[in-house]
Design an enzyme around this catalytic site. Structure first.
Site, mmCIF file in Angstrom:
data_model
loop_
_atom_site.group_PDB
_atom_site.id
_atom_site.type_symbol
_atom_site.label_atom_id
_atom_site.label_comp_id
_atom_site.label_asym_id
_atom_site.label_seq_id
_atom_site.Cartn_x
_atom_site.Cartn_y
_atom_site.Cartn_z
ATOM 1 N N ASN A 7 0.877 -1.175 0.000
ATOM 2 C CA ASN A 7 0.000 0.000 0.000
ATOM 3 C C ASN A 7 0.910 1.220 0.000
ATOM 4 O OD1 ASN A 7 -1.752 2.062 0.508
ATOM 5 N ND2 ASN A 7 -2.652 1.174 2.355
ATOM 6 N N ARG A 90 -2.513 -2.064 -3.504
ATOM 7 C CA ARG A 90 -3.721 -1.277 -3.291
ATOM 8 C C ARG A 90 -3.678 -0.092 -4.265
ATOM 9 N NH1 ARG A 90 -4.875 3.268 1.154
ATOM 10 N NH2 ARG A 90 -7.084 3.540 0.711
ATOM 11 N N HIS A 179 -12.909 2.753 0.417
ATOM 12 C CA HIS A 179 -12.928 1.673 1.428
ATOM 13 C C HIS A 179 -13.602 0.409 0.871
ATOM 14 C CE1 HIS A 179 -12.914 4.932 4.806
ATOM 15 N NE2 HIS A 179 -11.690 4.497 4.607
ATOM 16 N N ARG A 240 -11.443 15.218 8.245
ATOM 17 C CA ARG A 240 -12.270 15.651 7.099
ATOM 18 C C ARG A 240 -13.662 16.031 7.585
ATOM 19 N NH1 ARG A 240 -10.984 10.386 4.249
ATOM 20 N NH2 ARG A 240 -8.827 10.651 3.571
ATOM 21 N N GLU A 384 -7.782 -5.331 5.334
ATOM 22 C CA GLU A 384 -7.662 -4.988 3.917
ATOM 23 C C GLU A 384 -6.502 -5.718 3.255
ATOM 24 O OE1 GLU A 384 -8.339 -0.895 5.361
ATOM 25 O OE2 GLU A 384 -9.119 -0.514 3.359
#
Ligand code: ADP
Length: 397
Positions: A7, A90, A179, A240, A384
């Protein structure tokens, strides 16, 4: 087979070497401060972390250091590089081009590059990592696993914005969602825990981490999700803002004399529970501050939970019902206060929280609703890296 999962971000890179048969992690770690100075964290299963400060001017050098650590005489997880059978990368944004994971070829890389516009912070970094790996391991098959792919099943009514249609035609402005690897993994695991076929269930997954999103999975397909063109939309997150009235951007730009990109920076990096509380983006800090009487830390967490409540309500309506609600990621897996706060609003759906089970659910698969609850509520750790490993194996064979 052994799969190296990568990743790659702009200045960091996380990796795991996973044996796909036993699904054991053989070694894992990260490279930090790539292009600045450089630090390698490496941990072989069962051993302590090793931290090496070393110059990493480029991603290629960072990956070379990871490979060297993996084959190191003393603490390496494999004898030589032939012990890596495949690499799974990823990739954040696959646009409308990628509705599934794919083997990486030059053609595919060019198509990913065309999506750079949609994720200018993430995709170029992902591509740099892929290209560096291909140079260092030219004969090893590699797969790209996209954060957006799982959501490509959304219907038009869910992904189109109320904007002039030409922006979709010209620039592909629409909801993509993120996601996806986690929502797919957790919804499948939730069906297993429910003991019912995945294709028979209406599942809402709440991925509540530093980045956070909710996804409606209807009969095994993502039909709506809270993040949009970018990961900024939807829930209030660590830093965020999530959903805001778009007019606020112009208002703040004028009042604070900021450019549009400066306002975007505020919305991405200085808002969310961090901005609201003035304390931290980390929910552990917020909980501690709240327990010491900090009202804004309490407000930030309550507003966070309230936004999740609204999305669950919306998705239960969108799917005309819900069978399972699953909580995952750092906050979803560990924070029983937030889970209880959210689920307290769903008495009308026949949801009953098992308070004791909820309190003890930390980082484990656990049913947190009572047996008579009409909706099965679960805490489900996401993974993940394992999901990327499985996708890679499915492609490489
Ligand atoms: P990301 O992967 O998006 O960076 P994570 O899924 O790791 O985020 O979630 C980070 C959040 O999860 C932080 O706010 C942190 O406080 C919370 N969290 C992580 N672990 C725990 C824990 N053991 N107990 C309570 N909260 C936790």
């Amino acid at each position: 087979m052994n799969v190296l999962v990568i990743n790659c971000g702009s200045s960091s890179l996380k990796y795991q070497l996973i044996n796909s048969d036993s699904e054991e992690v053989l070694a894992k770690g990260l490279c930090e401060r790539i292009g600045i100075d450089g630090r390698l964290v490496y941990q072989k299963a069962g051993l302590d972390k090793e931290i090496t400060e070393a110059s990493m001017p480029t991603h290629k050098q960072a990956i070379q250091m990871v490979l060297d650590a993996l084959v190191n005489d003393k603490t390496g997880a494999i004898k030589d590089l032939s012990g890596i059978d495949a690499v799974g990368h990823r990739v954040v944004h696959g646009g409308e081009k990628f509705a599934a994971s794919t083997l990486l070829t030059e053609e595919v890389l060019a198509a990913i590059e065309e999506c750079n516009d949609l994720a200018p912070l993430h995709n170029p970094a992902n591509l740099i990592g892929i290209r560096a790996c291909r140079e260092l391991m030219p004969d090893v098959p590699m797969a790209g696993v996209f954060d957006t792919a799982f959501h490509q099943t959304m219907p038009e009514v869910a992904y189109m914005y109320g904007l002039p249609y030409e922006y979709y035609e010209k620039y592909k402005v629409r909801r993509y969602g993120f996601h996806g690897t986690s929502h797919s993994f957790v919804s499948k695991r939730a069906a297993e825990l429910a003991g019912k076929p995945y294709e028979d269930l209406k599942i809402i997954v709440c991925h509540l981490g530093n980045g956070a999103s909710v996804c409606a999975v209807d009969h095994g397909k993502s039909v709506d999700t809270s993040m949009g063109l970018t990961p900024l939309e939807g829930l209030i997150m660590g830093t965020r803002s999530g959903d805001v009235d778009p007019s606020i951007l112009e208002f703040i730009a004028q009042k604070e004399n900021l450019s549009l990109s400066e306002v975007m920076d505020v919305l991405n990096k200085k808002s969310g529970v961090a901005g609201m509380s003035g304390v931290s983006s980390d929910f552990r800090d917020l909980e501690a501050a709240m327990n010491e009487g900090n009202e804004r830390a309490k407000l930030a967490q309550e507003a966070f939970a309230y936004r999740v409540v609204k999305y669950i309500g919306a998705y239960a309506a969108a799917m005309n019902g819900v069978d399972v609600i699953a909580f995952t990621a750092g906050v979803g897996e560990n924070n029983d206060w937030i889970r209880a706060k959210i689920l307290a609003n769903f008495g009308y759906l026949g949801i009953h929280l098992d308070e004791e089970a909820n309190r003890s659910a930390r980082g484990i698969d656990q049913v947190i609703s009572t047996p008579d609850s009409k909706v099965l509520c679960l805490a489900v750790p996401t993974n993940e890296e394992l999901a990327i490993c499985r996708e890679t194996v499915a492609l490489v064979g």
